[in-house]
Design an enzyme around this catalytic site. Structure first.
Site, PDB file in Angstrom:
ATOM      1  N   PRO A 102       0.826  -1.225   0.000  1.00 28.84           N
ATOM      2  CA  PRO A 102       0.000   0.000   0.000  1.00 28.84           C
ATOM      3  C   PRO A 102       0.852   1.263   0.000  1.00 28.84           C
ATOM      4  O   PRO A 102       0.352   2.343  -0.307  1.00 28.84           O
ATOM      5  CB  PRO A 102      -0.819  -0.098   1.291  1.00 28.84           C
ATOM      6  CG  PRO A 102      -0.607  -1.478   1.822  1.00 28.84           C
ATOM      7  CD  PRO A 102       0.645  -2.020   1.217  1.00 28.84           C
ATOM      8  N   GLU A 129       2.286  -9.363   9.045  1.00 34.53           N
ATOM      9  CA  GLU A 129       2.219  -7.904   9.237  1.00 34.53           C
ATOM     10  C   GLU A 129       3.154  -7.168   8.281  1.00 34.53           C
ATOM     11  O   GLU A 129       3.077  -5.946   8.154  1.00 34.53           O
ATOM     12  CB  GLU A 129       2.551  -7.533  10.680  1.00 34.53           C
ATOM     13  CG  GLU A 129       1.675  -8.202  11.727  1.00 34.53           C
ATOM     14  CD  GLU A 129       0.194  -8.160  11.386  1.00 34.53           C
ATOM     15  OE1 GLU A 129      -0.341  -7.050  11.223  1.00 34.53           O
ATOM     16  OE2 GLU A 129      -0.426  -9.242  11.288  1.00 34.53           O
ATOM     17  N   ARG A 167      -3.436  -9.060 -20.738  1.00 30.15           N
ATOM     18  CA  ARG A 167      -4.520  -8.814 -21.699  1.00 30.15           C
ATOM     19  C   ARG A 167      -4.095  -7.859 -22.813  1.00 30.15           C
ATOM     20  O   ARG A 167      -4.766  -7.781 -23.841  1.00 30.15           O
ATOM     21  CB  ARG A 167      -5.781  -8.309 -20.987  1.00 30.15           C
ATOM     22  CG  ARG A 167      -5.606  -6.976 -20.307  1.00 30.15           C
ATOM     23  CD  ARG A 167      -6.833  -6.610 -19.491  1.00 30.15           C
ATOM     24  NE  ARG A 167      -8.011  -6.397 -20.318  1.00 30.15           N
ATOM     25  CZ  ARG A 167      -8.196  -5.312 -21.072  1.00 30.15           C
ATOM     26  NH1 ARG A 167      -7.309  -4.348 -21.092  1.00 30.15           N
ATOM     27  NH2 ARG A 167      -9.282  -5.192 -21.801  1.00 30.15           N
ATOM     28  N   ASP A 182      -8.040  -2.469 -29.799  1.00 28.29           N
ATOM     29  CA  ASP A 182      -6.965  -1.602 -29.334  1.00 28.29           C
ATOM     30  C   ASP A 182      -7.218  -0.157 -29.723  1.00 28.29           C
ATOM     31  O   ASP A 182      -7.097   0.735 -28.905  1.00 28.29           O
ATOM     32  CB  ASP A 182      -5.625  -2.051 -29.924  1.00 28.29           C
ATOM     33  CG  ASP A 182      -5.111  -3.302 -29.226  1.00 28.29           C
ATOM     34  OD1 ASP A 182      -5.705  -3.696 -28.209  1.00 28.29           O
ATOM     35  OD2 ASP A 182      -4.125  -3.883 -29.708  1.00 28.29           O
TER      36      ASP A 182
HETATM   37  C1  9WO Z   1       0.399  -3.265   5.257  1.00 21.28           C
HETATM   38  C2  9WO Z   1       0.163  -2.007   5.751  1.00 21.28           C
HETATM   39  C3  9WO Z   1      -0.839  -1.456   6.540  1.00 21.28           C
HETATM   40  C4  9WO Z   1      -0.804  -0.108   6.863  1.00 21.28           C
HETATM   41  C5  9WO Z   1       0.239   0.692   6.393  1.00 21.28           C
HETATM   42  C6  9WO Z   1       1.243   0.127   5.615  1.00 21.28           C
HETATM   43  C7  9WO Z   1       1.193  -1.197   5.313  1.00 21.28           C
HETATM   44  N1  9WO Z   1       2.035  -1.969   4.577  1.00 21.28           N
HETATM   45  C8  9WO Z   1       1.575  -3.199   4.543  1.00 21.28           C
HETATM   46  C9  9WO Z   1       2.248  -4.253   3.829  1.00 21.28           C
HETATM   47  O1  9WO Z   1       3.115  -4.015   3.026  1.00 21.28           O
HETATM   48  N2  9WO Z   1       1.849  -5.485   4.116  1.00 21.28           N
HETATM   49  C10 9WO Z   1       2.423  -6.665   3.510  1.00 21.28           C
HETATM   50  C11 9WO Z   1       1.745  -7.018   2.204  1.00 21.28           C
HETATM   51  C12 9WO Z   1       2.177  -7.804   4.426  1.00 21.28           C
HETATM   52  C13 9WO Z   1       0.697  -7.907   4.756  1.00 21.28           C
HETATM   53  C14 9WO Z   1      -0.178  -7.823   3.516  1.00 21.28           C
HETATM   54  N3  9WO Z   1       0.344  -7.032   2.447  1.00 21.28           N
HETATM   55  C15 9WO Z   1      -0.397  -6.202   1.712  1.00 21.28           C
HETATM   56  C16 9WO Z   1      -0.144  -5.692   0.456  1.00 21.28           C
HETATM   57  N4  9WO Z   1      -1.571  -5.702   2.108  1.00 21.28           N
HETATM   58  N5  9WO Z   1      -2.049  -4.906   1.168  1.00 21.28           N
HETATM   59  C17 9WO Z   1      -1.213  -4.885   0.145  1.00 21.28           C
HETATM   60  C18 9WO Z   1      -1.444  -4.127  -1.037  1.00 21.28           C
HETATM   61  C19 9WO Z   1      -0.582  -4.226  -2.105  1.00 21.28           C
HETATM   62  C20 9WO Z   1      -0.826  -3.456  -3.242  1.00 21.28           C
HETATM   63  N6  9WO Z   1      -1.882  -2.628  -3.297  1.00 21.28           N
HETATM   64  C21 9WO Z   1      -2.725  -2.523  -2.260  1.00 21.28           C
HETATM   65  C22 9WO Z   1      -2.525  -3.251  -1.116  1.00 21.28           C
END
Ligand code: 9WO
Length: 268
Positions: A102, A129, A167, A182
């Site tokens: 994120p 986490e 795709r 396209d």
């Molecule tokens: C979780 C998180 C929560 C609050 C602020 C920062 C943060 N970073 C992460 C994170 O990198 N988490 C890792 C990957 C491990 C847990 C789950 N992960 C994750 C990736 N949750 N959400 C994403 C993600 C990736 C790409 N786009 C949106 C969400």
């Protein structure tokens, strides 16, 4: 200028949940393209790169707090195995190592486009986490987000990026009119799509717009363009501004947009 790839588009994904990737390798247009070897998917489980009897991929966070953190060593060994495998298969060494996060740079269509004409990427899907920062500092070349929300892991975000890129490969979209398709997408100028209709002609007292049944192709094209402009002006005015700055709005488009100004937006 980037080199034209000689090798097929190949994604190497480091994940504890390889099964999830059937969603892209076995389903729909991306599944058919995978069967046709138009793109390659290699899945790497960090657990296979552990040395201890319990095959632990996570450990408790320094400083305390809830949850667990992914350990560096299994991830690093997985990356090294991927790099060696790609080298043996004749791929270049400049492949990006992408962490789905994120905190990453927002993914968009331009990134999907450039990935689709590349030799691919190494994706790292985090769980728990998070990932030990030292792995990120040493190995990750790009952090990418698919939206401002938290998932249970990077896998769904990774599959969104894979789907968006695959795709775009030549011959992947199901119809023989993919070239037409396209140019149709290019003709949207980055605006929102127009509404679509199919049978029945009347559903719950709602008719299909008459223009779409007129057979008048110029009128249909103009109606669709105006619907795109109207939807974009109402829901995503930033897309109008971007198209304008890119010189993608015609004088007719600008006249139509000017005619919308001050008027209430129909629908939604
Ligand atoms: C979780 C998180 C929560 C609050 C602020 C920062 C943060 N970073 C992460 C994170 O990198 N988490 C890792 C990957 C491990 C847990 C789950 N992960 C994750 C990736 N949750 N959400 C994403 C993600 C990736 C790409 N786009 C949106 C969400």
């Amino acid at each position: 200028m980037s080199e034209t790839p000689v090798q097929a588009l190949r994604f190497d994904v480091i994940t504890l949940f390889a099964d999830m990737f059937a969603a892209v390798s076995a389903c729909g247009v991306t599944g058919r393209a995978w069967q046709q070897r138009k793109w390659l998917l290699e899945l790497w489980n960090p657990r296979d790169f552990t040395e201890d009897v319990h095959r632990t991929v996570d450990d408790r966070p320094y400083g305390g707090g809830p949850g667990m953190v992914m350990r560096v060593e299994p991830l690093e060994k997985a990356v090294l195995a991927v790099l060696e495998s790609r080298r043996q298969a004749g791929y270049g060494s400049a492949v990006p190592v992408v962490l789905l996060s994120p905190q990453g740079r927002p993914f968009n269509q331009a990134m999907a486009q450039s990935m689709s004409v590349s030799e691919g990427a190494i994706f790292v899907c985090g769980r728990y986490e998070g990932i030990d920062q030292r792995f990120i500092d040493k190995w990750v070349s790009a952090e990418v987000s698919v939206g401002d929300f938290v998932l249970s892991g990077g896998e769904l975000a990774c599959m969104a990026m894979i789907d968006a890129s695959v795709r775009l490969l030549p011959g992947v979209l199901n119809d023989d009119l993919s070239a037409v398709q396209d140019s149709f997408h290019a003709s949207l100028s980055g605006l929102l799509d127009c509404p679509h209709y199919t049978r029945p002609e009347v559903y719950d007292d709602m008719p299909v717009p008459a223009v779409l049944q007129s057979g008048h192709h110029a009128n249909i094209a103009r109606w669709r363009r105006e619907q795109s402009l109207m939807a974009s002006a109402n829901k995503r005015p930033d897309l109008i501004e971007r198209a304008r700055e890119a010189g993608l709005l015609s004088p007719a488009d600008e006249r139509f947009l000017a005619s919308l100004n001050g008027k209430a937006s129909p629908g939604q």
